[in-house]
Design an enzyme around this catalytic site. Structure first.
Site, PDB file in Angstrom:
ATOM      1  N   CYS A 100       1.470  -5.950  -8.084  1.00 50.63           N
ATOM      2  CA  CYS A 100       2.047  -7.190  -8.140  1.00 50.63           C
ATOM      3  C   CYS A 100       3.155  -8.172  -7.225  1.00 50.63           C
ATOM      4  O   CYS A 100       3.831  -9.387  -7.711  1.00 50.63           O
ATOM      5  CB  CYS A 100       2.858  -6.857  -9.119  1.00 50.63           C
ATOM      6  SG  CYS A 100       3.652  -4.953  -9.536  1.00 50.63           S
ATOM      7  N   GLU A 127       6.302  -6.671 -17.299  1.00 52.81           N
ATOM      8  CA  GLU A 127       6.224  -7.017 -15.881  1.00 52.81           C
ATOM      9  C   GLU A 127       4.828  -7.815 -15.614  1.00 52.81           C
ATOM     10  O   GLU A 127       3.751  -7.044 -15.705  1.00 52.81           O
ATOM     11  CB  GLU A 127       6.811  -5.611 -15.224  1.00 52.81           C
ATOM     12  CG  GLU A 127       6.873  -6.042 -13.417  1.00 52.81           C
ATOM     13  CD  GLU A 127       5.922  -5.010 -13.027  1.00 52.81           C
ATOM     14  OE1 GLU A 127       5.039  -5.821 -12.344  1.00 52.81           O
ATOM     15  OE2 GLU A 127       5.650  -4.060 -12.408  1.00 52.81           O
TER      16      GLU A 127
HETATM   17  P1  NDP Z   1      -3.941  -7.501 -18.558  1.00 50.22           P
HETATM   18  O1  NDP Z   1      -2.941  -8.094 -19.557  1.00 50.22           O
HETATM   19  O2  NDP Z   1      -5.368  -7.706 -19.523  1.00 50.22           O
HETATM   20  O3  NDP Z   1      -4.114  -5.999 -18.918  1.00 50.22           O
HETATM   21  C1  NDP Z   1      -2.837  -4.864 -18.882  1.00 50.22           C
HETATM   22  C2  NDP Z   1      -2.835  -3.443 -20.086  1.00 50.22           C
HETATM   23  O4  NDP Z   1      -2.875  -3.885 -21.022  1.00 50.22           O
HETATM   24  C3  NDP Z   1      -4.485  -2.987 -19.812  1.00 50.22           C
HETATM   25  O5  NDP Z   1      -3.343  -1.297 -19.646  1.00 50.22           O
HETATM   26  C4  NDP Z   1      -4.581  -3.446 -21.286  1.00 50.22           C
HETATM   27  O6  NDP Z   1      -5.936  -2.513 -21.580  1.00 50.22           O
HETATM   28  C5  NDP Z   1      -3.990  -3.516 -21.575  1.00 50.22           C
HETATM   29  N1  NDP Z   1      -4.364  -4.795 -23.033  1.00 50.22           N
HETATM   30  C6  NDP Z   1      -5.097  -5.556 -22.853  1.00 50.22           C
HETATM   31  N2  NDP Z   1      -5.081  -6.591 -24.126  1.00 50.22           N
HETATM   32  C7  NDP Z   1      -4.249  -5.381 -24.689  1.00 50.22           C
HETATM   33  C8  NDP Z   1      -4.336  -5.599 -26.088  1.00 50.22           C
HETATM   34  N3  NDP Z   1      -4.364  -6.634 -27.045  1.00 50.22           N
HETATM   35  N4  NDP Z   1      -4.210  -4.603 -26.695  1.00 50.22           N
HETATM   36  C9  NDP Z   1      -2.881  -3.609 -26.085  1.00 50.22           C
HETATM   37  N5  NDP Z   1      -3.771  -3.105 -24.793  1.00 50.22           N
HETATM   38  C10 NDP Z   1      -3.288  -4.597 -24.349  1.00 50.22           C
HETATM   39  O7  NDP Z   1      -3.863  -7.329 -17.133  1.00 50.22           O
HETATM   40  P2  NDP Z   1      -5.823  -6.287 -16.120  1.00 50.22           P
HETATM   41  O8  NDP Z   1      -4.449  -4.699 -15.947  1.00 50.22           O
HETATM   42  O9  NDP Z   1      -6.765  -6.570 -16.591  1.00 50.22           O
HETATM   43  O10 NDP Z   1      -5.434  -7.066 -15.490  1.00 50.22           O
HETATM   44  C11 NDP Z   1      -5.785  -8.857 -14.981  1.00 50.22           C
HETATM   45  C12 NDP Z   1      -4.664 -10.161 -14.519  1.00 50.22           C
HETATM   46  O11 NDP Z   1      -2.987  -9.144 -14.940  1.00 50.22           O
HETATM   47  C13 NDP Z   1      -4.991  -9.033 -13.335  1.00 50.22           C
HETATM   48  O12 NDP Z   1      -5.794 -10.713 -12.286  1.00 50.22           O
HETATM   49  C14 NDP Z   1      -3.784  -9.620 -11.646  1.00 50.22           C
HETATM   50  O13 NDP Z   1      -3.239 -11.466 -12.281  1.00 50.22           O
HETATM   51  C15 NDP Z   1      -2.579  -9.435 -13.615  1.00 50.22           C
HETATM   52  N6  NDP Z   1      -1.878  -8.149 -12.902  1.00 50.22           N
HETATM   53  C16 NDP Z   1      -0.320  -7.900 -12.885  1.00 50.22           C
HETATM   54  C17 NDP Z   1       0.277  -6.645 -12.680  1.00 50.22           C
HETATM   55  C18 NDP Z   1       1.609  -6.684 -12.629  1.00 50.22           C
HETATM   56  O14 NDP Z   1       2.430  -5.825 -11.758  1.00 50.22           O
HETATM   57  N7  NDP Z   1       2.316  -7.603 -12.483  1.00 50.22           N
HETATM   58  C19 NDP Z   1      -0.598  -5.329 -12.170  1.00 50.22           C
HETATM   59  C20 NDP Z   1      -1.987  -5.857 -12.576  1.00 50.22           C
HETATM   60  C21 NDP Z   1      -2.642  -6.200 -13.151  1.00 50.22           C
HETATM   61  P3  NDP Z   1      -7.488  -2.801 -21.132  1.00 50.22           P
HETATM   62  O15 NDP Z   1      -7.751  -2.156 -19.273  1.00 50.22           O
HETATM   63  O16 NDP Z   1      -8.146  -1.677 -21.576  1.00 50.22           O
HETATM   64  O17 NDP Z   1      -7.784  -3.969 -20.848  1.00 50.22           O
END
Ligand code: NDP
Length: 686
Positions: free
Chosen positions: A297, A258
């Site tokens: 989101c 998602e």
């Molecule tokens: P990310 O995609 O960076 O992170 C989402 C989750 O994935 C976090 O728990 C993150 O951990 C984890 N993660 C990141 N890289 C890895 C990896 N290599 N291996 C395992 N887990 C990983 O999104 P963010 O939460 O930082 O948000 C960034 C952007 O994502 C926002 O600016 C927005 O555009 C979008 N977003 C979309 C959402 C939705 O519901 N569709 C919700 C929130 C954000 P960690 O936090 O430790 O980096």
């Protein structure tokens, strides 16, 4: 000396983490509030614990008892919610934002508890759909069953809803009987940690059913197998990367994503500036921009407006945005808090700059923007920002770039087909809203939007009185969209539970299928005893226990009496000539008479353990019953569900569904249905 608390992971039944690693700062004033922990997690141990202790404890329960446990967990979280509100305040959330996260999360547990109780059987197997005869006599048949996957669900969550984000995935996987490992977004993981602590302290969590990872997932994904599931919420870029983790691909590990979504709201051309719907549209856009500081989101990123109404909409949006007080949510009157972290603040600023190459700013970006509150200038605040894209047909821009904050872009459209085309330029979104007064227009637009969106929200003055809004995913409705939105599905009632169950087709004789599914399959072995099945208590009844009744010949007097009693004088029962011209070529008995007469044949009238008949399922009048036909009923115990409930008088009771077949003198089926009853359990006062 480190004064700040260090967050801990909950792994293999232990809280791990004493050494501070990265600081996590308050979104409100930039001061450090927690540290992540430095200790490395042993994911082999974590997975072993989930697969052994977790599965064992969850499968020692069944769908009904897990549903009851979810309800109790929800209650516990609500009782302790203020502790979560206090911690959530560091994330920049207003009370209203935290309500969605905390009470919305607990509400999801309640919703799944109630869905489980109503829609799932006792035991750990769900028979799905009809059993289909596969041979001429029905001795060989087939159907589908759903069973818990013998793996672990790994949930990688976003930072924006640290409690709801965990619980909306936990509720269905728990109900399904699968243990999970939750990894929240780091920047707000302190709220998730607090929620998991509460859940653990409640004493309600079965051992190994929930583990928490603070920090990174290390080699966790490389250790998963074909029974495991990964669910991801976050950016499209991370989703694209994790989806192709070689081990996940090699083992066909289910991956549900998602991701970012460029959701839109469309003001339909029929809505005029004086209409109530015009203001509703403006209100909805502002609400989506400012709730959770736009970090949803589902937030409206693209605002599609008829070209001739752009000025009127812009004016009203600006007027509302100007009234939105931004600052420390602890201050009275503040309606919008901060972004969750300085990283997010930088990211949103960067994305707005990227959008500015194809848009102009109509609100926001003030040099003197000053959020309210002491130290707020060091917080992660961002001014609500409204952009206008005058050429929405151009490539890229707001159709591609998501600024994950209080940022939306107005786009003018020519006609409704153009609006539909622009909506699809988001390449697949979680949700779109259509604001219209015209049912005809809605009927035209919605199917076109539905192929590109996971949910379509139609708003008019009538719905507005109760609408839950554009941006709120609901437990009973599907959440997740195609394409760029990740292509995944969450929630949607029992559908979400099924994501964590394995479906298998099963073939065999009806007797075997009855034994396997725990649900009587027609043609399977039945048991008849001297005792009427209605005289047996819940525990005494066996699936397949059956009664073949005496017979009854239907007379004209039956039809006349039933017609007079019910007031149903339909020509098929009362007009000899018309009935003769009909497909049945004769007067026939009312279907509801057949139903009533069958009840008269099979009930045991004296006071007994059957407490109530609360409905019928799958009713079909298969063949007509004419004057002089002789009917007979077979009643068979089909399904038993122990919901652990009591009658209003305090009698413990269970649900029993009975298969009923009513046949005629040739043995042909005339009516077929399931009766739903409540049956008293053995105990005091029987
Ligand atoms: P990310 O995609 O960076 O992170 C989402 C989750 O994935 C976090 O728990 C993150 O951990 C984890 N993660 C990141 N890289 C890895 C990896 N290599 N291996 C395992 N887990 C990983 O999104 P963010 O939460 O930082 O948000 C960034 C952007 O994502 C926002 O600016 C927005 O555009 C979008 N977003 C979309 C959402 C939705 O519901 N569709 C919700 C929130 C954000 P960690 O936090 O430790 O980096």
């Amino acid at each position: 000396m480190n004064q700040l608390p260090t967050l801990q992971s909950f792994i293999a039944g232990q809280w791990i983490g004493a050494t501070a690693a990265n600081p996590l700062t308050s979104a409100v004033n930039g001061k450090p509030v927690y540290h992540t922990h430095a200790e490395t997690i042993d994911f082999e141990q974590s997975l072993d614990f989930a697969r052994c202790a977790g599965q064992q404890s969850l499968l020692a329960m069944d769908f009904q008892s897990r549903a009851a446990c979810l309800r109790a967990l929800g209650k516990y979280l609500i009782e302790h919610k203020e502790a979560l509100y206090a911690i959530s305040a560091h994330s920049g959330a207003t009370r209203a934002d935290s309500w969605v996260d905390i009470e919305g999360g607990a509400g999801t547990l309640f919703a799944y508890a109630s869905l489980g109780r109503r829609e799932l059987p006792s035991g750990n197997l769900i028979p799905e759909g009809d059993v289909i005869p596969l041979g001429p006599t029905g001795a060989f048949a087939g159907g589908h069953i759903l069973v818990p996957r013998r793996g672990v669900a790994v949930h990688i969550n976003a930072f924006n809803f640290p409690v709801w984000g965990m619980l909306e995935k936990f509720a269905p996987n728990f109900l399904a009987g699968m243990p999970c490992i939750v990894k929240p977004g780091s920047s707000t993981s302190y709220v998730t940690e607090a929620a998991v602590r509460l859940m653990q302290q409640s004493g309600l969590l079965p051992e190994g059913s929930l583990q928490l990872v603070i920090g990174r997932t290390g080699d966790l994904l490389d250790r998963l197998g074909g029974q495991d599931i990964v669910t991801f919420t976050g950016s499209a870029a991370t989703a694209a990367k994790l989806r192709v983790t070689p081990n996940l691909v090699a083992n066909s590990v289910m991956f549900n994503a998602e991701a970012d979504s460029l959701n839109c709201a469309i003001l339909a051309p029929d809505v005029m500036p004086d209409d109530a719907e015009f203001d509703l549209f403006v209100k909805e856009v502002v609400r989506e921009m400012t709730t959770k500081a736009g970090q949803k989101c589902t937030a409206i990123r693209r605002v599609l407006v008829p070209a001739d109404k752009v000025d009127a909409v812009t004016e009203k949006l600006i007027s509302r945005l100007a009234k939105t007080r931004v600052g420390d949510p602890a201050i009275e009157g503040v309606r919008m808090g901060a972004l969750a972290s300085h990283d997010q603040q930088r990211d949103v600023r960067h994305q707005v700059e990227a959008l500015m190459t194809s848009c102009e700013r109509v609100y926001g970006g003030a040099a003197d923007f000053a959020p309210l509150g002491e130290g707020a200038s060091d917080g992660a605040f961002f001014e609500p920002t409204l952009l206008l894209c005058r050429d929405p047909d151009a490539e890229g821009g707001a159709h591609d770039i998501e600024a994950f904050g209080p940022v939306s872009t107005l786009m003018p459209y020519r006609d409704i087909d153009h609006a539909i085309e622009l909506a699809a330029r988001g390449k697949g979104s979680l949700v779109s809203s259509v604001i219209t007064r015209s049912p005809e227009l809605a009927a035209r637009i919605v199917p076109a939007l539905a192929s590109w969106h996971g949910r379509v929200h139609i708003l008019d003055a009538e719905a507005a009185t109760e609408s839950t809004g554009h941006g709120s995913p609901l437990p009973m409705l599907k959440h997740g969209g195609p394409g760029r939105a990740g292509g995944g599905e969450e929630l949607g009632g029992i559908r979400a539970v099924k994501h964590y169950l394995q479906r298998a087709a099963v073939q065999g004789s009806p007797t075997m299928l009855t034994a396997v599914t725990g649900e009587y399959v027609r043609g399977g072995q039945t048991y008849e005893t001297e005792v009427h099945p209605f005289r047996r208590h819940f525990e005494e009844l066996k699936i397949g226990e059956s009664l073949l009744t005496h017979r009854r010949t239907v007379t004209e007097a039956d039809i006349v009496n039933f017609g007079c009693l019910s007031g149903d004088h339909f020509y098929m029962h009362f007009d000899e000539l018309a009935a003769r011209d009909s497909q049945f070529e004769q007067r026939i008995a009312h279907g509801y008479f057949v139903l009533s007469a069958a009840a008269g044949l099979f009930v045991s009238p004296g006071v007994g353990p059957v407490l109530a008949n609360y409905g019928l399922d799958n009713l079909r009048f298969v063949n007509p019953v004419g004057i002089g036909d002789t009917i007979q009923a077979r009643l068979t115990c089909k399904r038993k569900i122990d919901q652990g409930k009591e009658s209003p008088k305090g009698d413990p009771q269970g649900v029993v569904a009975w298969d009923v077949q009513v046949t005629n003198q040739q043995g042909g089926l005339v009516a077929s249905y399931d009766i739903l009853t409540l049956v008293k359990k053995l105990g005091v006062g029987n």
